[in-house]
Design a protein around this motif. Structure first.
Motif, mmCIF file in Angstrom:
data_model
loop_
_atom_site.group_PDB
_atom_site.id
_atom_site.type_symbol
_atom_site.label_atom_id
_atom_site.label_comp_id
_atom_site.label_asym_id
_atom_site.label_seq_id
_atom_site.Cartn_x
_atom_site.Cartn_y
_atom_site.Cartn_z
ATOM 1 N N UNK A 101 11.204 -3.305 -12.048
ATOM 2 C CA UNK A 101 12.011 -2.793 -11.487
ATOM 3 C C UNK A 101 12.154 -4.017 -10.099
ATOM 4 N N UNK A 102 11.467 -5.878 -9.805
ATOM 5 C CA UNK A 102 11.547 -6.521 -8.823
ATOM 6 C C UNK A 102 11.504 -7.957 -9.634
ATOM 7 N N UNK B 18 3.669 -11.966 -6.831
ATOM 8 C CA UNK B 18 4.116 -11.887 -4.971
ATOM 9 C C UNK B 18 6.134 -11.426 -5.650
ATOM 10 N N UNK C 79 0.253 -8.319 -5.596
ATOM 11 C CA UNK C 79 0.706 -7.578 -4.352
ATOM 12 C C UNK C 79 1.829 -6.339 -3.980
ATOM 13 N N UNK C 80 2.130 -6.262 -3.068
ATOM 14 C CA UNK C 80 2.819 -5.187 -2.806
ATOM 15 C C UNK C 80 2.904 -4.284 -4.051
ATOM 16 N N UNK C 81 4.206 -3.573 -4.258
ATOM 17 C CA UNK C 81 4.112 -2.616 -5.377
ATOM 18 C C UNK C 81 3.920 -2.802 -6.371
ATOM 19 N N UNK D 129 9.605 -9.461 -3.830
ATOM 20 C CA UNK D 129 10.102 -10.087 -2.641
ATOM 21 C C UNK D 129 9.399 -10.235 -1.168
ATOM 22 N N UNK D 130 9.712 -10.676 -0.238
ATOM 23 C CA UNK D 130 8.554 -10.238 1.027
ATOM 24 C C UNK D 130 8.967 -10.215 1.909
#
Lengths: 82, 147, 147, 82
Positions: free
Chosen positions: D49-50, D76, D7-9, D78-79
């Motif tokens: 990176x996250x 996942x 998800x996301x990036x 960070x939301x």
């Protein structure tokens, strides 16, 4: 003559508006309240039931504020909106 | 915009118009107060006010809010006169770039209106009419904002 | 009602429908988040989510809000996919008998959505696409509600 | 085969979904991350990176949680909503 305005519960008791020739010696907000309490049992009763602030010519004033003929004097019970 | 409204009003039309005015805002908070019909047989609320003085006082509170939070706009609509049960009696909406400013200013203005704006409120029910003063909770809520 | 909305939505229609549902409520608080166009040349926000999981997580937060405040109802609408600048991306509205419950639950749910709901947010601008994580302020706001 | 979701990036970097035959010895969430970091420089870079949480079959799990064939494993970042 002064113009007296009554709001909220005081308006129901006294009517919205009265003209009053200020008697001699009634030269402050406090003195006016004492005079009305003494001369008008309806006012005395309504005044006893709630805290009242005074506005003279649309500005809230202290009890010792001077008043005179031509002033608009508003009697304001506690505010409650919304 | 500050409006004392003697007639029924549609808060959603006001909100929609307000959001068009404040195009750049990321955050719009709002509060709608409705006359509650869940107590006794309350039929309506009657709102007394001091024409001229009430508007000016609310403008002062709005200016205070604008000084305390970076608002992009606000709108206050307050009914005066008789408002039947179920109808909106007050709308406050605030716009800002971020949500905390919008929320807090809206909350502040409602607390102000409840206790410090020149309105007087009477409940009209089958049993008669009763003037309502703010609850202790309303004064406590208002005191949160003292500097 | 909790709705993940892939298309443009009219928050004022939702608010109006919500207020009809919650007839007995004296207090309706709401928050609308709009995609801001005031930074760089942001064109849109893209919202990724985890179908099924995101809805369930928001329902959990809504149930927590209903446990903490005496609510008469709530509605959450959150866009997913691409939302152009100027359009609403989120609506939270809460109804209660009194205003503090409505305000606080609305504020709580927004803080939840910003940091703890399974969404991922990307800014789309002329310069490219950037995934956005919550600001420190968002986490601090959220921490206000820890018990 | 396990089904990996990003998800996301991470979704942009890795694609939304992959099937993966879990190699021998990759039996926990932690071990899967280590394996992906070692075998896929794109994942290693995105992961660096996250902060990433894992959900196995739609429940967020600890790093030492067991995983196995047939699991859906979601990565996942960070939301960030609203």
């Amino acid at each position: 003559m002064a113009r007296l305005l009554f709001f909220g519960a005081l308006g129901d008791a006294m009517g919205r508006e009265r003209a009053l020739a200020l008697p001699d010696g009634v030269a402050t907000a406090d003195a006016l309240i004492a005079y009305l309490c003494a001369s008008d049992p309806v006012f005395a009763d309504a005044f006893r039931r709630t805290k009242v602030k005074l506005a003279v010519n649309e500005s809230i004033v202290d009890p010792e504020a001077p008043i005179g003929d031509g002033d608009e004097i508003a009697f304001l019970p506690p505010f409650s909106g919304g | 915009m500050i409006l004392l409204e003697p007639h029924s009003f549609d808060p959603y039309m006001h909100l929609s118009a307000f959001s068009r005015e404040t195009g750049g805002a990321g955050a719009i908070a709002s509060f709608i107060g409705v006359v509650r019909g869940d107590r006794k047989d309350v039929r309506a609320l009657f709102l007394d006010h001091f024409p001229g003085v009430t508007e000016r006082a609310i403008k002062g509170a709005a200016a205070e809010a604008e000084g305390r939070w970076p608002l992009l706009g606000l709108r206050i609509v307050h009914r005066v006169g008789e408002t039947p049960v179920g109808e909106p009696v007050v709308l406050v909406t605030t716009a800002a770039a971020h949500r905390r400013a919008a929320f807090e200013a809206c909350d502040f203005l409602m607390d102000y209106l409840k206790t410090d704006a020149p309105f007087w409120k009477k409940e009209i029910s089958g049993e008669g009419e009763v003037w309502i003063e703010p609850r202790a909770k309303d004064y406590a809520d208002r005191a949160r904002w003292s500097k």
